[in-house]
Write a protein that holds these residues in place. Sequence first.
Motif, PDB file in Angstrom:
ATOM      1  N   SER A  46       9.946   4.509 -13.843  1.00 55.56           N
ATOM      2  CA  SER A  46       9.494   5.572 -14.752  1.00 55.56           C
ATOM      3  C   SER A  46       8.005   5.890 -14.583  1.00 55.56           C
ATOM      4  O   SER A  46       7.551   6.936 -15.036  1.00 55.56           O
ATOM      5  N   GLU A  47       7.253   5.029 -13.915  1.00 61.74           N
ATOM      6  CA  GLU A  47       5.834   5.288 -13.675  1.00 61.74           C
ATOM      7  C   GLU A  47       5.620   6.355 -12.606  1.00 61.74           C
ATOM      8  O   GLU A  47       4.531   6.903 -12.493  1.00 61.74           O
ATOM      9  N   ILE A  48       6.637   6.612 -11.813  1.00 63.05           N
ATOM     10  CA  ILE A  48       6.528   7.566 -10.701  1.00 63.05           C
ATOM     11  C   ILE A  48       7.705   8.552 -10.762  1.00 63.05           C
ATOM     12  O   ILE A  48       8.564   8.554  -9.888  1.00 63.05           O
ATOM     13  N   PRO A  49       7.726   9.422 -11.774  1.00 59.76           N
ATOM     14  CA  PRO A  49       8.890  10.292 -11.986  1.00 59.76           C
ATOM     15  C   PRO A  49       9.039  11.433 -10.978  1.00 59.76           C
ATOM     16  O   PRO A  49      10.158  11.847 -10.691  1.00 59.76           O
ATOM     17  N   GLN A  50       7.936  11.953 -10.433  1.00 57.56           N
ATOM     18  CA  GLN A  50       7.989  13.129  -9.552  1.00 57.56           C
ATOM     19  C   GLN A  50       7.747  12.749  -8.088  1.00 57.56           C
ATOM     20  O   GLN A  50       7.093  11.755  -7.797  1.00 57.56           O
ATOM     21  N   SER A  51       8.242  13.570  -7.183  1.00 63.51           N
ATOM     22  CA  SER A  51       7.964  13.358  -5.765  1.00 63.51           C
ATOM     23  C   SER A  51       6.461  13.337  -5.532  1.00 63.51           C
ATOM     24  O   SER A  51       5.737  14.173  -6.057  1.00 63.51           O
ATOM     25  N   GLY A  52       6.006  12.353  -4.778  1.00 62.38           N
ATOM     26  CA  GLY A  52       4.585  12.222  -4.479  1.00 62.38           C
ATOM     27  C   GLY A  52       3.823  11.348  -5.458  1.00 62.38           C
ATOM     28  O   GLY A  52       2.683  10.969  -5.196  1.00 62.38           O
ATOM     29  N   ASP A  53       4.417  11.017  -6.609  1.00 63.49           N
ATOM     30  CA  ASP A  53       3.732  10.155  -7.576  1.00 63.49           C
ATOM     31  C   ASP A  53       3.607   8.745  -7.020  1.00 63.49           C
ATOM     32  O   ASP A  53       4.489   8.254  -6.311  1.00 63.49           O
ATOM     33  N   TYR A  54       2.508   8.095  -7.360  1.00 62.20           N
ATOM     34  CA  TYR A  54       2.295   6.708  -6.948  1.00 62.20           C
ATOM     35  C   TYR A  54       1.457   5.983  -7.993  1.00 62.20           C
ATOM     36  O   TYR A  54       0.761   6.588  -8.795  1.00 62.20           O
ATOM     37  N   VAL A  55       1.566   4.668  -7.988  1.00 56.70           N
ATOM     38  CA  VAL A  55       0.713   3.789  -8.779  1.00 56.70           C
ATOM     39  C   VAL A  55       0.301   2.642  -7.866  1.00 56.70           C
ATOM     40  O   VAL A  55       0.974   2.354  -6.885  1.00 56.70           O
ATOM     41  N   VAL A  56      -0.798   2.015  -8.184  1.00 60.47           N
ATOM     42  CA  VAL A  56      -1.239   0.854  -7.422  1.00 60.47           C
ATOM     43  C   VAL A  56      -1.219  -0.342  -8.362  1.00 60.47           C
ATOM     44  O   VAL A  56      -1.766  -0.286  -9.465  1.00 60.47           O
ATOM     45  N   HIS A  57      -0.535  -1.407  -7.934  1.00 62.04           N
ATOM     46  CA  HIS A  57      -0.454  -2.628  -8.728  1.00 62.04           C
ATOM     47  C   HIS A  57      -0.823  -3.824  -7.872  1.00 62.04           C
ATOM     48  O   HIS A  57      -0.479  -3.880  -6.691  1.00 62.04           O
ATOM     49  N   ARG A  58      -1.487  -4.775  -8.493  1.00 66.68           N
ATOM     50  CA  ARG A  58      -1.825  -6.026  -7.818  1.00 66.68           C
ATOM     51  C   ARG A  58      -0.808  -7.096  -8.194  1.00 66.68           C
ATOM     52  O   ARG A  58      -0.387  -7.181  -9.340  1.00 66.68           O
ATOM     53  N   VAL A  59      -0.428  -7.889  -7.218  1.00 65.08           N
ATOM     54  CA  VAL A  59       0.412  -9.060  -7.425  1.00 65.08           C
ATOM     55  C   VAL A  59      -0.301 -10.213  -6.733  1.00 65.08           C
ATOM     56  O   VAL A  59      -0.433 -10.213  -5.511  1.00 65.08           O
ATOM     57  N   LEU A  60      -0.812 -11.122  -7.535  1.00 68.52           N
ATOM     58  CA  LEU A  60      -1.624 -12.228  -7.035  1.00 68.52           C
ATOM     59  C   LEU A  60      -2.804 -11.667  -6.242  1.00 68.52           C
ATOM     60  O   LEU A  60      -3.610 -10.943  -6.775  1.00 68.52           O
ATOM     61  N   ASP A  61      -2.878 -11.962  -4.949  1.00 66.02           N
ATOM     62  CA  ASP A  61      -4.015 -11.526  -4.141  1.00 66.02           C
ATOM     63  C   ASP A  61      -3.754 -10.236  -3.377  1.00 66.02           C
ATOM     64  O   ASP A  61      -4.598  -9.790  -2.610  1.00 66.02           O
ATOM     65  N   ASP A  62      -2.578  -9.649  -3.553  1.00 65.97           N
ATOM     66  CA  ASP A  62      -2.191  -8.474  -2.778  1.00 65.97           C
ATOM     67  C   ASP A  62      -2.092  -7.225  -3.647  1.00 65.97           C
ATOM     68  O   ASP A  62      -1.857  -7.302  -4.844  1.00 65.97           O
ATOM     69  N   SER A  63      -2.228  -6.077  -3.011  1.00 63.18           N
ATOM     70  CA  SER A  63      -2.138  -4.792  -3.685  1.00 63.18           C
ATOM     71  C   SER A  63      -0.998  -3.996  -3.061  1.00 63.18           C
ATOM     72  O   SER A  63      -0.846  -3.964  -1.841  1.00 63.18           O
ATOM     73  N   PHE A  64      -0.181  -3.335  -3.926  1.00 61.66           N
ATOM     74  CA  PHE A  64       0.971  -2.575  -3.467  1.00 61.66           C
ATOM     75  C   PHE A  64       0.938  -1.171  -4.045  1.00 61.66           C
ATOM     76  O   PHE A  64       0.382  -0.940  -5.112  1.00 61.66           O
ATOM     77  N   ILE A  65       1.564  -0.228  -3.330  1.00 62.90           N
ATOM     78  CA  ILE A  65       1.651   1.161  -3.777  1.00 62.90           C
ATOM     79  C   ILE A  65       3.124   1.536  -3.933  1.00 62.90           C
ATOM     80  O   ILE A  65       3.766   1.949  -2.972  1.00 62.90           O
ATOM     81  N   PRO A  66       3.693   1.393  -5.125  1.00 61.26           N
ATOM     82  CA  PRO A  66       5.020   1.963  -5.348  1.00 61.26           C
ATOM     83  C   PRO A  66       4.875   3.488  -5.415  1.00 61.26           C
ATOM     84  O   PRO A  66       3.986   3.997  -6.105  1.00 61.26           O
ATOM     85  N   SER A  67       5.717   4.213  -4.689  1.00 62.87           N
ATOM     86  CA  SER A  67       5.619   5.673  -4.670  1.00 62.87           C
ATOM     87  C   SER A  67       7.011   6.287  -4.572  1.00 62.87           C
ATOM     88  O   SER A  67       7.964   5.629  -4.187  1.00 62.87           O
ATOM     89  N   ARG A  68       7.086   7.567  -4.931  1.00 63.83           N
ATOM     90  CA  ARG A  68       8.349   8.306  -4.814  1.00 63.83           C
ATOM     91  C   ARG A  68       8.168   9.354  -3.729  1.00 63.83           C
ATOM     92  O   ARG A  68       7.280  10.202  -3.805  1.00 63.83           O
ATOM     93  N   GLY A  69       9.014   9.298  -2.709  1.00 60.95           N
ATOM     94  CA  GLY A  69       8.927  10.229  -1.592  1.00 60.95           C
ATOM     95  C   GLY A  69       9.493  11.593  -1.918  1.00 60.95           C
ATOM     96  O   GLY A  69      10.109  11.808  -2.967  1.00 60.95           O
ATOM     97  N   GLU A  70       9.315  12.514  -1.006  1.00 62.11           N
ATOM     98  CA  GLU A  70       9.849  13.874  -1.161  1.00 62.11           C
ATOM     99  C   GLU A  70      11.370  13.875  -1.293  1.00 62.11           C
ATOM    100  O   GLU A  70      11.949  14.775  -1.889  1.00 62.11           O
ATOM    101  N   ASP A  71      12.018  12.836  -0.735  1.00 60.63           N
ATOM    102  CA  ASP A  71      13.471  12.723  -0.818  1.00 60.63           C
ATOM    103  C   ASP A  71      13.928  12.071  -2.120  1.00 60.63           C
ATOM    104  O   ASP A  71      15.114  11.848  -2.328  1.00 60.63           O
ATOM    105  N   GLY A  72      12.978  11.747  -3.001  1.00 60.34           N
ATOM    106  CA  GLY A  72      13.296  11.128  -4.284  1.00 60.34           C
ATOM    107  C   GLY A  72      13.419   9.615  -4.245  1.00 60.34           C
ATOM    108  O   GLY A  72      13.564   8.977  -5.281  1.00 60.34           O
ATOM    109  N   GLN A  73      13.365   9.028  -3.056  1.00 64.64           N
ATOM    110  CA  GLN A  73      13.486   7.575  -2.919  1.00 64.64           C
ATOM    111  C   GLN A  73      12.198   6.873  -3.343  1.00 64.64           C
ATOM    112  O   GLN A  73      11.097   7.362  -3.082  1.00 64.64           O
TER     113      GLN A  73
END
Length: 105
Positions: A46-73
């Motif tokens: 739900s943090e990335i409802p539209q195509s192209g939306d992204y958030v950046v989250h840290r997990v321990l020492d690493d950083s990740f970018i969950p995003s929604r592609g143009e295909d909705g995935q």
Amino acid sequence: MTDLDPVLGDVRQGMMSAHIYNDEEIFRLEKERLFSQAWLFVGRESEIPQSGDYVVHRVLDDSFIPSRGEDGQVRALFNMRLHRGMQVCRDEMGNASHFRCPYHG
């Protein structure tokens, strides 16, 4: 802390001392034996409802970018360029058609 036998003995009896939450050696072992061996939560869809939306989250020492592609995935990318270790995305959230290495463009 090097001898974990007393801690493990307490845990087996259903008791945990408060110091384990701040013990560097226990945390190191958790990162090595627990967090590196299992799937980890990096965000809600739900943090990335539209195509192209992204958030950046840290997990321990690493950083990740969950995003929604143009295909909705929904995809999660490692937020680091392997060459020179440059962080790809510096904003906490937004909308982008793609991500670029700030070093190489």
